[in-house]
Structure formats: structure tokens, C-alpha cells
Scaffold this motif. Structure first.
Motif, PDB file in Angstrom:
ATOM      1  N   GLN A 160      -0.109   7.260  -2.496  1.00  0.00           N
ATOM      2  CA  GLN A 160       0.596   6.680  -2.873  1.00  0.00           C
ATOM      3  C   GLN A 160       1.655   6.596  -2.047  1.00  0.00           C
ATOM      4  OE1 GLN A 160       0.526   5.617  -6.252  1.00  0.00           O
ATOM      5  NE2 GLN A 160      -1.975   6.466  -6.015  1.00  0.00           N
ATOM      6  N   HIS A 161       2.791   5.526  -2.092  1.00  0.00           N
ATOM      7  CA  HIS A 161       3.904   4.668  -1.080  1.00  0.00           C
ATOM      8  C   HIS A 161       4.392   6.228  -1.724  1.00  0.00           C
ATOM      9  CE1 HIS A 161       7.103   2.605   0.164  1.00  0.00           C
ATOM     10  NE2 HIS A 161       6.983   2.869   1.117  1.00  0.00           N
ATOM     11  N   LEU A 162       5.372   6.703  -0.285  1.00  0.00           N
ATOM     12  CA  LEU A 162       6.285   7.532  -0.542  1.00  0.00           C
ATOM     13  C   LEU A 162       8.241   6.103  -0.754  1.00  0.00           C
ATOM     14  CD1 LEU A 162       5.730  10.336   1.283  1.00  0.00           C
ATOM     15  CD2 LEU A 162       5.567  10.586  -0.881  1.00  0.00           C
ATOM     16  N   GLY A 163       8.002   5.107  -0.500  1.00  0.00           N
ATOM     17  CA  GLY A 163       9.355   4.925  -0.257  1.00  0.00           C
ATOM     18  C   GLY A 163       9.725   4.630   1.442  1.00  0.00           C
ATOM     19  N   ALA A 164       8.999   5.331   1.539  1.00  0.00           N
ATOM     20  CA  ALA A 164       9.850   5.389   3.648  1.00  0.00           C
ATOM     21  C   ALA A 164       8.257   4.363   4.372  1.00  0.00           C
ATOM     22  CB  ALA A 164      10.048   6.255   4.394  1.00  0.00           C
ATOM     23  N   ALA A 219      -3.773   2.242  10.708  1.00  0.00           N
ATOM     24  CA  ALA A 219      -3.189   2.604  11.552  1.00  0.00           C
ATOM     25  C   ALA A 219      -2.592   1.546  12.018  1.00  0.00           C
ATOM     26  CB  ALA A 219      -4.213   2.876  12.320  1.00  0.00           C
ATOM     27  N   ALA A 220      -1.126   0.841  12.128  1.00  0.00           N
ATOM     28  CA  ALA A 220      -0.451  -0.884  12.542  1.00  0.00           C
ATOM     29  C   ALA A 220       0.806   0.245  13.343  1.00  0.00           C
ATOM     30  CB  ALA A 220      -0.325  -0.635  10.934  1.00  0.00           C
ATOM     31  N   VAL A 221       1.020  -1.153  13.497  1.00  0.00           N
ATOM     32  CA  VAL A 221       2.409  -0.571  14.468  1.00  0.00           C
ATOM     33  C   VAL A 221       3.386  -0.694  13.406  1.00  0.00           C
ATOM     34  CG1 VAL A 221       4.348  -2.025  15.875  1.00  0.00           C
ATOM     35  CG2 VAL A 221       1.681  -2.651  16.523  1.00  0.00           C
ATOM     36  N   ARG A 222       3.730  -1.237  12.161  1.00  0.00           N
ATOM     37  CA  ARG A 222       4.276  -0.576  10.877  1.00  0.00           C
ATOM     38  C   ARG A 222       3.659  -0.031   9.919  1.00  0.00           C
ATOM     39  NH1 ARG A 222      10.196  -3.395   9.245  1.00  0.00           N
ATOM     40  NH2 ARG A 222      10.158  -2.325   7.472  1.00  0.00           N
ATOM     41  N   VAL A 223       3.990   0.543   9.251  1.00  0.00           N
ATOM     42  CA  VAL A 223       3.369   1.157   8.055  1.00  0.00           C
ATOM     43  C   VAL A 223       3.832   1.836   7.246  1.00  0.00           C
ATOM     44  CG1 VAL A 223       1.162   1.844   9.830  1.00  0.00           C
ATOM     45  CG2 VAL A 223       3.196   3.899   9.244  1.00  0.00           C
ATOM     46  N   ARG A 224       4.009   1.931   5.932  1.00  0.00           N
ATOM     47  CA  ARG A 224       4.693   2.364   4.696  1.00  0.00           C
ATOM     48  C   ARG A 224       4.062   3.676   4.553  1.00  0.00           C
ATOM     49  NH1 ARG A 224       4.639  -2.003  -0.444  1.00  0.00           N
ATOM     50  NH2 ARG A 224       3.635   0.128  -1.352  1.00  0.00           N
ATOM     51  N   VAL A 225       4.822   4.680   4.454  1.00  0.00           N
ATOM     52  CA  VAL A 225       4.027   6.249   4.560  1.00  0.00           C
ATOM     53  C   VAL A 225       3.835   6.138   3.120  1.00  0.00           C
ATOM     54  CG1 VAL A 225       5.299   8.295   4.796  1.00  0.00           C
ATOM     55  CG2 VAL A 225       6.358   6.806   6.137  1.00  0.00           C
ATOM     56  N   GLU A 226       2.583   7.117   3.486  1.00  0.00           N
ATOM     57  CA  GLU A 226       1.646   7.031   2.235  1.00  0.00           C
ATOM     58  C   GLU A 226       1.683   8.729   1.855  1.00  0.00           C
ATOM     59  OE1 GLU A 226      -2.560   6.494   2.704  1.00  0.00           O
ATOM     60  OE2 GLU A 226      -1.849   4.213   2.787  1.00  0.00           O
ATOM     61  N   ASP A 227       1.519   9.765   0.903  1.00  0.00           N
ATOM     62  CA  ASP A 227       1.679  10.953   0.306  1.00  0.00           C
ATOM     63  C   ASP A 227       0.297  10.915   0.107  1.00  0.00           C
ATOM     64  OD1 ASP A 227       0.679   9.956  -2.084  1.00  0.00           O
ATOM     65  OD2 ASP A 227       2.443  10.523  -3.512  1.00  0.00           O
TER      66      ASP A 227
END
Length: 175
Positions: free
Chosen positions: A50-54, A38-46
Motif C-alpha cells: 500500500q502507498h504510504l503517502g510519500a 524500480a524507477a527513478v521516481r517511486v511511490r513508497v510502499e509499505d
């Protein structure tokens, strides 16, 4: 029946069971993704990590009474932004109010579609009605996309199973 005949008939019996659906629960398995940090800003993971690009960010937060229920006292009012998310079929993330030790005080799921206003700005806001607002030290996103919910083996042994997002964070979870 001779062993040779048994070996010849076995594939046919298994094929009939598979076609009839009798064997599908034998192969049904569920896997749950590991919860991301968890964080204030995260890279969305599937569900595979894997990073979803969002990505998503808590823009700000504050304690204040909800305008429709001011008598309830202070609640956590937070603003969030999704970057590179689809306005209609984008991700959903759990967001949690946490104390100074990053223990969840209350969590809910926020959908990226909630962030798109009439002008297309991908910023939205929401409220968390925590029991003890004075304990809130921050608001964090959990990076795992929660919008991908498939049926489990317990719900549907024939068609369920497969990978699932992690269980949502709840009160008391260490983030």
C-alpha cells in the motif's frame, strides 16, 4: 480416559501451552513482501504493497571521484529527494546503480532522514562505489519501505514473525 473427557481437557492443555510459550513457535510465520518495480521516481510502499503517502526521486547522478578518496577513481554520486516524508521516522528505500539492462551493480539503503538538511530541504546525496563505473547507466529507487524491520521466526520464535520488507536487492538482480 474417555473420549468425552479428552475433549474436555484438550482446550485446557492447549491454553496452558499457549500461556507458557510452548506453542508460540507453532504459530510463528514469516511473510516477505513482493519487491516493487524500480524507477527513478517511486511511490513508497509499505509491507502490504500500500502507498504510504510519500514518494522519492533520484534528482540526478554522475560519475566522479569521491572528494575524500579521489585515488579510488570514479564513483556514482547521486542526489535524491523525498516528498511528504517524515523527517525523523520516515521511510528507507533501497537505491541501486544499474547497467543498461537494469541489472544491479551495487545497492544500498537510503533513509529519508538523510535528505533533510539544516534548511529543511528534503534533498540529500550519497555515493555508490561500483566496481566498474563505466557500466552504470542509471540509478533507481526500489519502492518498498525498508525501515520496518521486525524479528523473524528464526531470530525469535516466540515474538518474531509476520510481514517483512522484501530482501534487499544485490549485485546481479534484475530490476
Amino acid at each position: 480416559m474417555t473420549p468425552a473427557r479428552l475433549l474436555a481437557v484438550a482446550p485446557l492443555v492447549l491454553a496452558l501451552l499457549a500461556v507458557s510459550g510452548c506453542s508460540s513457535t507453532w504459530g510463528c510465520s514469516d511473510t516477505t513482501a513482493k519487491r516493487g518495480k524500480a524507477a527513478v521516481r517511486v511511490r513508497v510502499e509499505d509491507i502490504y504493497g500500500q502507498h504510504l503517502g510519500a514518494s522519492a526521486e533520484i534528482v540526478d547522478w554522475r560519475l566522479e571521484p569521491h572528494p575524500q578518496r579521489p585515488s579510488d577513481g570514479d564513483q556514482v554520486h547521486f542526489h535524491f529527494r523525498f516528498y511528504d516524508a517524515d523527517e525523523f521516522n520516515g521511510p528507507a528505500l533501497d537505491v541501486c546503480a544499474v547497467d543498461k539492462k537494469r541489472v544491479a551493480l551495487l545497492c544500498e539503503t537510503v533513509y529519508s532522514a538523510e535528505a533533510f538538511g539544516p534548511n529543511g530541504d528534503p534533498t540529500g546525496d550519497s555515493w555508490l562505489a561500483v566496481e566498474h563505473p563505466a557500466q552504470v547507466a542509471g540509478v533507481l529507487f526500489i519502492p518498498n519501505d525498508q525501515h520496518y524491520q521486525t524479528r523473524t521466526c528464526a531470530q525469535d520464535g516466540k515474538d518474531g514473525g509476520g510481514p517483512h520488507p522484501p530482501e534487499p536487492a544485490t549485485l546481479g538482480d534484475q530490476l
